[in-house]
Design a protein around this motif. Sequence first.
Motif, PDB file in Angstrom:
ATOM      1  N   LEU A   1      47.130 -51.117 -20.197  1.00 12.06           N
ATOM      2  CA  LEU A   1      47.715 -49.774 -20.255  1.00 12.06           C
ATOM      3  C   LEU A   1      46.645 -48.684 -20.266  1.00 12.06           C
ATOM      4  CD1 LEU A   1      50.577 -50.385 -22.846  1.00 12.06           C
ATOM      5  CD2 LEU A   1      50.870 -49.763 -20.435  1.00 12.06           C
ATOM      6  N   ALA A   2      45.455 -49.034 -20.718  1.00 10.16           N
ATOM      7  CA  ALA A   2      44.372 -48.056 -20.756  1.00 10.16           C
ATOM      8  C   ALA A   2      43.944 -47.621 -19.353  1.00 10.16           C
ATOM      9  CB  ALA A   2      43.171 -48.624 -21.516  1.00 10.16           C
ATOM     10  N   VAL A   3      44.183 -48.473 -18.368  1.00  7.45           N
ATOM     11  CA  VAL A   3      43.809 -48.129 -16.992  1.00  7.45           C
ATOM     12  C   VAL A   3      44.621 -46.932 -16.493  1.00  7.45           C
ATOM     13  CG1 VAL A   3      43.684 -48.930 -14.612  1.00  7.45           C
ATOM     14  CG2 VAL A   3      43.014 -50.456 -16.479  1.00  7.45           C
ATOM     15  N   PRO A   4      45.976 -46.986 -16.497  1.00 12.59           N
ATOM     16  CA  PRO A   4      46.712 -45.779 -16.094  1.00 12.59           C
ATOM     17  C   PRO A   4      46.463 -44.605 -17.034  1.00 12.59           C
ATOM     18  CG  PRO A   4      48.220 -47.436 -16.985  1.00 12.59           C
ATOM     19  CD  PRO A   4      46.897 -48.106 -16.775  1.00 12.59           C
ATOM     20  N   ALA A   5      46.232 -44.868 -18.328  1.00 14.18           N
ATOM     21  CA  ALA A   5      45.952 -43.780 -19.266  1.00 14.18           C
ATOM     22  C   ALA A   5      44.684 -43.039 -18.871  1.00 14.18           C
ATOM     23  CB  ALA A   5      45.842 -44.331 -20.685  1.00 14.18           C
ATOM     24  N   ALA A   6      43.654 -43.792 -18.472  1.00 17.25           N
ATOM     25  CA  ALA A   6      42.389 -43.176 -18.076  1.00 17.25           C
ATOM     26  C   ALA A   6      42.560 -42.330 -16.818  1.00 17.25           C
ATOM     27  CB  ALA A   6      41.329 -44.254 -17.853  1.00 17.25           C
ATOM     28  N   PHE A   7      43.318 -42.852 -15.842  1.00 11.61           N
ATOM     29  CA  PHE A   7      43.539 -42.100 -14.606  1.00 11.61           C
ATOM     30  C   PHE A   7      44.387 -40.855 -14.881  1.00 11.61           C
ATOM     31  CE2 PHE A   7      41.862 -45.850 -12.638  1.00 11.61           C
ATOM     32  CZ  PHE A   7      41.340 -45.423 -11.428  1.00 11.61           C
ATOM     33  N   VAL A   8      45.379 -40.975 -15.746  1.00 15.65           N
ATOM     34  CA  VAL A   8      46.198 -39.811 -16.109  1.00 15.65           C
ATOM     35  C   VAL A   8      45.335 -38.757 -16.778  1.00 15.65           C
ATOM     36  CG1 VAL A   8      48.016 -38.995 -17.655  1.00 15.65           C
ATOM     37  CG2 VAL A   8      48.400 -41.021 -16.253  1.00 15.65           C
ATOM     38  N   GLN A   9      44.484 -39.201 -17.699  1.00 15.98           N
ATOM     39  CA  GLN A   9      43.657 -38.238 -18.422  1.00 15.98           C
ATOM     40  C   GLN A   9      42.707 -37.494 -17.484  1.00 15.98           C
ATOM     41  OE1 GLN A   9      40.341 -39.536 -20.588  1.00 15.98           O
ATOM     42  NE2 GLN A   9      39.855 -37.438 -21.109  1.00 15.98           N
ATOM     43  N   LEU A  10      41.974 -38.247 -16.666  1.00 14.61           N
ATOM     44  CA  LEU A  10      40.971 -37.627 -15.817  1.00 14.61           C
ATOM     45  C   LEU A  10      41.589 -36.820 -14.678  1.00 14.61           C
ATOM     46  CD1 LEU A  10      38.471 -40.616 -15.672  1.00 14.61           C
ATOM     47  CD2 LEU A  10      38.075 -38.418 -16.772  1.00 14.61           C
ATOM     48  N   MET A  11      42.612 -37.366 -14.031  1.00 14.12           N
ATOM     49  CA  MET A  11      43.187 -36.668 -12.891  1.00 14.12           C
ATOM     50  C   MET A  11      44.132 -35.554 -13.322  1.00 14.12           C
ATOM     51  SD  MET A  11      43.649 -39.745 -10.099  1.00 14.12           S
ATOM     52  CE  MET A  11      43.829 -38.571  -8.763  1.00 14.12           C
ATOM     53  N   GLY A  12      44.829 -35.739 -14.453  1.00 13.34           N
ATOM     54  CA  GLY A  12      45.644 -34.643 -14.963  1.00 13.34           C
ATOM     55  C   GLY A  12      44.787 -33.446 -15.295  1.00 13.34           C
ATOM     56  N   TYR A  13      43.679 -33.682 -16.003  1.00 21.17           N
ATOM     57  CA  TYR A  13      42.731 -32.612 -16.314  1.00 21.17           C
ATOM     58  C   TYR A  13      42.150 -32.026 -15.031  1.00 21.17           C
ATOM     59  CZ  TYR A  13      38.923 -30.286 -18.884  1.00 21.17           C
ATOM     60  OH  TYR A  13      38.048 -29.366 -19.407  1.00 21.17           O
TER      61      TYR A  13
ATOM     62  N   VAL B   1      35.612 -33.825 -10.376  1.00 19.83           N
ATOM     63  CA  VAL B   1      34.879 -34.626  -9.390  1.00 19.83           C
ATOM     64  C   VAL B   1      35.547 -35.997  -9.227  1.00 19.83           C
ATOM     65  CG1 VAL B   1      32.681 -35.750  -8.881  1.00 19.83           C
ATOM     66  CG2 VAL B   1      32.709 -33.437  -9.837  1.00 19.83           C
ATOM     67  N   PHE B   2      35.942 -36.598 -10.339  1.00 16.51           N
ATOM     68  CA  PHE B   2      36.636 -37.885 -10.300  1.00 16.51           C
ATOM     69  C   PHE B   2      37.927 -37.765  -9.499  1.00 16.51           C
ATOM     70  CE2 PHE B   2      39.744 -40.896 -11.938  1.00 16.51           C
ATOM     71  CZ  PHE B   2      39.030 -42.086 -11.999  1.00 16.51           C
ATOM     72  N   THR B   3      38.696 -36.710  -9.745  1.00 15.72           N
ATOM     73  CA  THR B   3      39.973 -36.501  -9.053  1.00 15.72           C
ATOM     74  C   THR B   3      39.776 -36.371  -7.552  1.00 15.72           C
ATOM     75  OG1 THR B   3      40.905 -35.405 -10.998  1.00 15.72           O
ATOM     76  CG2 THR B   3      41.993 -34.988  -8.885  1.00 15.72           C
ATOM     77  N   LEU B   4      38.832 -35.527  -7.145  1.00 18.99           N
ATOM     78  CA  LEU B   4      38.567 -35.342  -5.722  1.00 18.99           C
ATOM     79  C   LEU B   4      38.033 -36.638  -5.103  1.00 18.99           C
ATOM     80  CD1 LEU B   4      36.939 -31.785  -5.732  1.00 18.99           C
ATOM     81  CD2 LEU B   4      39.269 -32.406  -5.058  1.00 18.99           C
ATOM     82  N   GLY B   5      37.223 -37.381  -5.878  1.00 15.61           N
ATOM     83  CA  GLY B   5      36.688 -38.643  -5.370  1.00 15.61           C
ATOM     84  C   GLY B   5      37.774 -39.665  -5.131  1.00 15.61           C
TER      85      GLY B   5
END
Length: 350
Positions: free
Chosen positions: A310-322, A249-253
């Motif tokens: 660095l946690a900002v891109p890490a969070a986006f990588v984690q959620l959108m990669g998944y 849902v986060f990725t599509l959003g």
Amino acid sequence: MKYSIVVPVYNRPDEVDELLESLCSQTLKDFEVIVVEDGSKKPCKDVCDKYASILHLHYYYKENSGPGQSRNYGVERAQGEYVIILDSDVVLPKTYLEATDKSLTSHLSPHASIAAWGGPDASHPSFTPVQKAISYSMTSFFTTGGIRGGKKKLDKFYPRSFNMGIRRDVYQQLGGFSKMRFGEDIDFSYRIVEAGYQPCLFPDAWVWHKRRTDFRKFFRQVYNSGIARINLEKRHPGTLKLVHLLPMVFTLGVIALVLCSAVGRALMHYDDVHRWYWLCAAPWLPIVFYSFVICIDATIQNKSLKVGLLAVPAAFVQLMGYGFGFLESWWKRCVLHQDEFTAFEKNFYS
């Protein structure tokens, strides 16, 4: 022999060196170590030989078949009453086994013994800022990190392979890990529960977990985890929960917000700039706000602004990669009705 520690390894001799060094310092000594080299091109035999006179250590080399089958190979050769499964990229505090033993003993009763357990992970001060940021993203409430890194006991706890323990007879009864390349540890935990056992969380039996060292590798890891989630639902119907849908849902959003902004930007070229400015700018507000929350929380937890950034891109990588992995798996498995092994042969079985 009470404990057998089984470690599959693939091309990571430096990591094995750190893990074995930490095992040498354990306050409880009643254990053996079984290192299974899974067809590595950079073997760790020389590293294992260095510790052969210090630890009760067994080293085996086999053809590549994935981590699950390598763990099974090691357990077949284990002698301990209990098996502890560790990933090669963990380091243990010196009281790890002592804490495990105390937790195990405190849970025993005259009528039953613990069949399986797991522990959390943490970030070591020596980790790089990127590793700390990745560790944050995998453990934070704001990224659906779940139990990893936490100390709260859930009604149902499913151990992961970076820090998992199980009675050897139960392991053998269930046939060990399946042939899944990714998600095989969750599959095993599900089968443990389905067999009538309830894994316990041992909060004090934690490990330092290095995880991935850069965002590209991290993306591949979480992408495969997203793929595995649909495969797990197919194997264990009803295990797909709302929290598993949130990264999708986060990725599509995020994609929808970026597209809306792009449409607003395009319209500004053909019409009154001020009329469409809100459509160009407004979609970025929730993204910026979420990034701000992540940055502040990670900065506070790690006492480092650099880790927070660095946690900002890490969070986006984690959620959108998944999320991307989940969507691909849903399309192939649920829409095209491909089977697990052919749909992801390149990802899982090459």
